[in-house]
Design a protein around this motif. Structure first.
Motif, PDB file in Angstrom:
ATOM      1  N   TYR A 230       0.834  -1.290   0.176  1.00  0.00           N
ATOM      2  CA  TYR A 230      -0.226  -0.170   0.520  1.00  0.00           C
ATOM      3  C   TYR A 230       1.086   1.376   0.114  1.00  0.00           C
ATOM      4  O   TYR A 230       0.306   2.075  -0.989  1.00  0.00           O
ATOM      5  CB  TYR A 230      -1.135   0.041   1.008  1.00  0.00           C
ATOM      6  N   LEU A 231       2.109   1.206   0.713  1.00  0.00           N
ATOM      7  CA  LEU A 231       2.971   2.499   0.361  1.00  0.00           C
ATOM      8  C   LEU A 231       3.364   2.757  -0.766  1.00  0.00           C
ATOM      9  O   LEU A 231       3.620   3.652  -1.002  1.00  0.00           O
ATOM     10  CB  LEU A 231       4.241   1.923   1.695  1.00  0.00           C
ATOM     11  N   TYR A 232       3.867   1.807  -1.314  1.00  0.00           N
ATOM     12  CA  TYR A 232       4.610   1.765  -2.823  1.00  0.00           C
ATOM     13  C   TYR A 232       3.497   2.312  -3.547  1.00  0.00           C
ATOM     14  O   TYR A 232       3.309   2.774  -4.450  1.00  0.00           O
ATOM     15  CB  TYR A 232       4.933   0.692  -3.540  1.00  0.00           C
ATOM     16  N   LEU A 233       2.128   1.735  -3.460  1.00  0.00           N
ATOM     17  CA  LEU A 233       1.215   2.233  -4.196  1.00  0.00           C
ATOM     18  C   LEU A 233       0.691   3.725  -3.686  1.00  0.00           C
ATOM     19  O   LEU A 233       0.101   4.501  -5.221  1.00  0.00           O
ATOM     20  CB  LEU A 233      -0.191   1.499  -3.567  1.00  0.00           C
ATOM     21  N   GLY A 234       0.764   4.586  -2.875  1.00  0.00           N
ATOM     22  CA  GLY A 234       1.069   5.367  -2.385  1.00  0.00           C
ATOM     23  C   GLY A 234      -0.537   5.905  -1.671  1.00  0.00           C
ATOM     24  O   GLY A 234      -1.436   6.879  -1.580  1.00  0.00           O
ATOM     25  N   ASN A 235      -1.378   4.805  -1.440  1.00  0.00           N
ATOM     26  CA  ASN A 235      -2.569   4.593  -0.770  1.00  0.00           C
ATOM     27  C   ASN A 235      -1.737   4.882   1.250  1.00  0.00           C
ATOM     28  O   ASN A 235      -1.966   3.429   1.579  1.00  0.00           O
ATOM     29  CB  ASN A 235      -3.921   3.512  -0.570  1.00  0.00           C
ATOM     30  N   ASP A 237      -3.910   5.470   3.966  1.00  0.00           N
ATOM     31  CA  ASP A 237      -4.431   5.186   4.794  1.00  0.00           C
ATOM     32  C   ASP A 237      -4.351   3.934   5.161  1.00  0.00           C
ATOM     33  O   ASP A 237      -4.244   3.329   6.101  1.00  0.00           O
ATOM     34  CB  ASP A 237      -5.707   5.831   4.608  1.00  0.00           C
ATOM     35  N   LEU A 238      -5.009   2.766   3.806  1.00  0.00           N
ATOM     36  CA  LEU A 238      -4.636   1.333   3.946  1.00  0.00           C
ATOM     37  C   LEU A 238      -3.209   1.203   5.199  1.00  0.00           C
ATOM     38  O   LEU A 238      -3.519  -0.165   5.079  1.00  0.00           O
ATOM     39  CB  LEU A 238      -5.180   1.134   2.862  1.00  0.00           C
ATOM     40  N   ALA A 239      -2.357   1.787   4.387  1.00  0.00           N
ATOM     41  CA  ALA A 239      -0.920   1.228   4.657  1.00  0.00           C
ATOM     42  C   ALA A 239      -0.697   1.939   5.946  1.00  0.00           C
ATOM     43  O   ALA A 239      -0.331   0.692   6.522  1.00  0.00           O
ATOM     44  CB  ALA A 239       0.398   1.807   3.965  1.00  0.00           C
ATOM     45  N   LEU A 240      -1.373   2.808   6.376  1.00  0.00           N
ATOM     46  CA  LEU A 240      -1.009   3.051   8.344  1.00  0.00           C
ATOM     47  C   LEU A 240      -1.988   2.039   8.995  1.00  0.00           C
ATOM     48  O   LEU A 240      -1.801   1.741  10.455  1.00  0.00           O
ATOM     49  CB  LEU A 240      -1.587   4.510   8.617  1.00  0.00           C
ATOM     50  N   LYS A 241      -3.504   1.556   8.327  1.00  0.00           N
ATOM     51  CA  LYS A 241      -4.610   1.108   8.632  1.00  0.00           C
ATOM     52  C   LYS A 241      -3.729  -0.540   8.758  1.00  0.00           C
ATOM     53  O   LYS A 241      -3.486  -1.326  10.414  1.00  0.00           O
ATOM     54  CB  LYS A 241      -5.685   0.986   8.028  1.00  0.00           C
TER      55      LYS A 241
END
Length: 463
Positions: A230-235, A237-241
């Protein structure tokens, strides 16, 4: 081209993997015989995938463990052995074994997983064995997700830096089913590639056990790996969750100042969400990551003593991470990282840690900063477990987080990926600045694959 030797006790899926076949068929269409009839067979098949991804060049137990470090600012190849050296010097071509090995081993492992997934639902599983069956199935989906993700990191631009994630041929050749020998396919888009990665992680998380599973992916490891994707995708919020769930709910704990240094010579430690098993009898080999990080080995992953990381480590003795820096005489004298010291007096035997809890804290910090949440808590918690007499900070910047990643994750395949992901340059000790837009940030598709499908498989730009 190397012959792939498969040890029968580890595999219930037997590939036809002779030299002639690999020379004539794409890596995504390796054939396999059906041989899974029991839960024990399935266990062996799953273990076979783990074996493949740690057994030879450009796998997790070898060059790929330090891939992003060699291409970044902090390490350099002191010797001219030219095993991993071409990565550091940016001289890999489309006909280089480095590119061919990564492509073939990773896709071969995916083909193993696909064959197992295609037939295991025909097994007759008792109610008592259902949870174990589900876990094996979940591991196959998680492995397929991880392997596609790392293939994308090698051969595709990072989504956060892409001008168009829907661009034709911007992604991978996706391998999600069993293909006939000789099958060829076009590259997908970058969006389709990451959609597949996330779909496979999602499926895996519904099947995997939350219990510790040494040397294998469990629920928490898959969740952490999805957070990374998710972090690589730039998402963010979901990376943090995902990162927050791992930190708050899993039984893993950060290394402390007292046990940090010795943890690198041990297996299945408190932070290790997922590490691959290497023993003297299981995948110990000359191209092991420990041999690259030794003056008596290949000597191709030594500290760049002009880098900011090295200067920080030698200037901050209160940071326990500074004790993983060692000057070595040997054949290739230099200063080396001590994260791969070997076990049982064997430098070949190191369990590569694919993801640790420390990285999850750093993912949380980066994602929190980018979403406007508090990032300092994660950084302060990590540093308290690394730095004696540490005082909390009240604010943090992206550059601070990226440098903390360099300090914590050096020689763990992170640095250049981290900077390019955030549209920043690395300064390589051999060729200088490498911008995130430079074609050199990704490797070429092996020419042997292009030659098999010249009308379908498109080469990366400028190769």
């Amino acid at each position: 081209m190397k012959r792939i030797y498969i040890i029968g006790i580890l595999f219930s899926i037997i590939f036809t993997s002779c030299d002639d076949f690999l020379d004539k068929s794409p890596s995504t269409s390796l054939p396999v015989e059906e041989a899974i009839t029991t839960l024990g067979d399935l266990k062996n098949a799953v273990n076979g995938v783990y074996y493949l991804v740690s057994e030879d060049r450009m796998t997790y137990g070898s060059d790929f463990a330090i891939y992003a470090d060699l291409r970044g600012s902090d390490f350099m190849a002191l010797s001219n052995n030219n095993h991993a050296g071409p990565l550091s010097r940016y001289t890999v071509t489309q006909r280089d074994n480095i590119s061919e090995d990564a492509y073939q081993y990773f896709y071969k492992a995916i083909a193993n997983a696909n064959k197992a997934l295609s037939i295991i639902d025909n097994l007759s599983i008792s109610e008592a064995d259902q949870a174990e069956f589900n876990d094996y199935k979940g591991q196959l989906f998680a492995l397929r997700a991880l392997l596609h993700f790392d293939l994308a990191r090698i051969y595709c631009v990072i989504p956060t830096t892409a001008t168009d994630i829907n661009a034709v041929n911007s992604g991978l050749v996706l391998s999600t089913e069993v293909y006939e020998p000789g099958y060829v396919a076009a590259r997908s888009t970058l969006k389709a590639t990451y959609d597949q990665i996330l779909n496979d992680f999602d499926t895996a998380l519904g099947l995997l056990t939350k219990s510790a599973n040494n040397g294998h992916i469990n629920y928490w490891a898959a969740l952490a790996l999805r957070s990374r994707a998710y972090l690589y995708l730039g998402n963010n919020d979901l990376a943090l969750k995902d990162a927050q769930e791992v930190i708050a709910s899993s039984e893993y704990s950060l290394y402390t100042i007292d046990n940090y240094k010795k943890a690198w010579g041990l297996t299945y430690t408190s932070e290790s969400l997922f590490e691959l098993t290497i023993t003297a009898n299981y995948n110990a080999q000359r191209n092991s990551v420990g041999y690259y990080c030794s003056s008596d080995g290949y000597g191709e992953c030594a500290f760049n003593t002009e880098s900011d990381l090295y200067k920080y480590l030698i200037a901050n003795s209160k940071d326990i991470r500074s004790e993983l820096v060692e000057e070595q005489e040997g054949t290739n004298p230099g200063i080396y990282p001590m994260k791969y010291p070997g076990r049982e007096n064997n430098i070949y035997v190191n369990n590569p840690k694919i993801i640790r809890l420390s990285e999850v804290y750093l993912i949380a910090a980066e994602a929190a900063l980018k979403t406007g949440a508090d990032a300092t808590t994660y950084i302060n918690t990590l540093r308290k477990n690394r730095i004696a007499d540490y005082n909390d900070v009240n604010s943090i910047t992206l550059d601070d987080i990226l440098f903390e990643r360099r300090i914590e994750l050096f020689a763990e395949n992170s640095m250049s990926f981290d900077y390019w992901r955030n549209k920043k340059s690395v300064v390589n000790p051999y060729i200088g600045e490498i911008k995130y837009t430079d074609h050199l940030v990704i490797l070429p598709i092996p020419q042997v694959e292009i030659d098999l499908a010249p009308d379908l498989l498109v080469q990366n730009p400028m190769y």
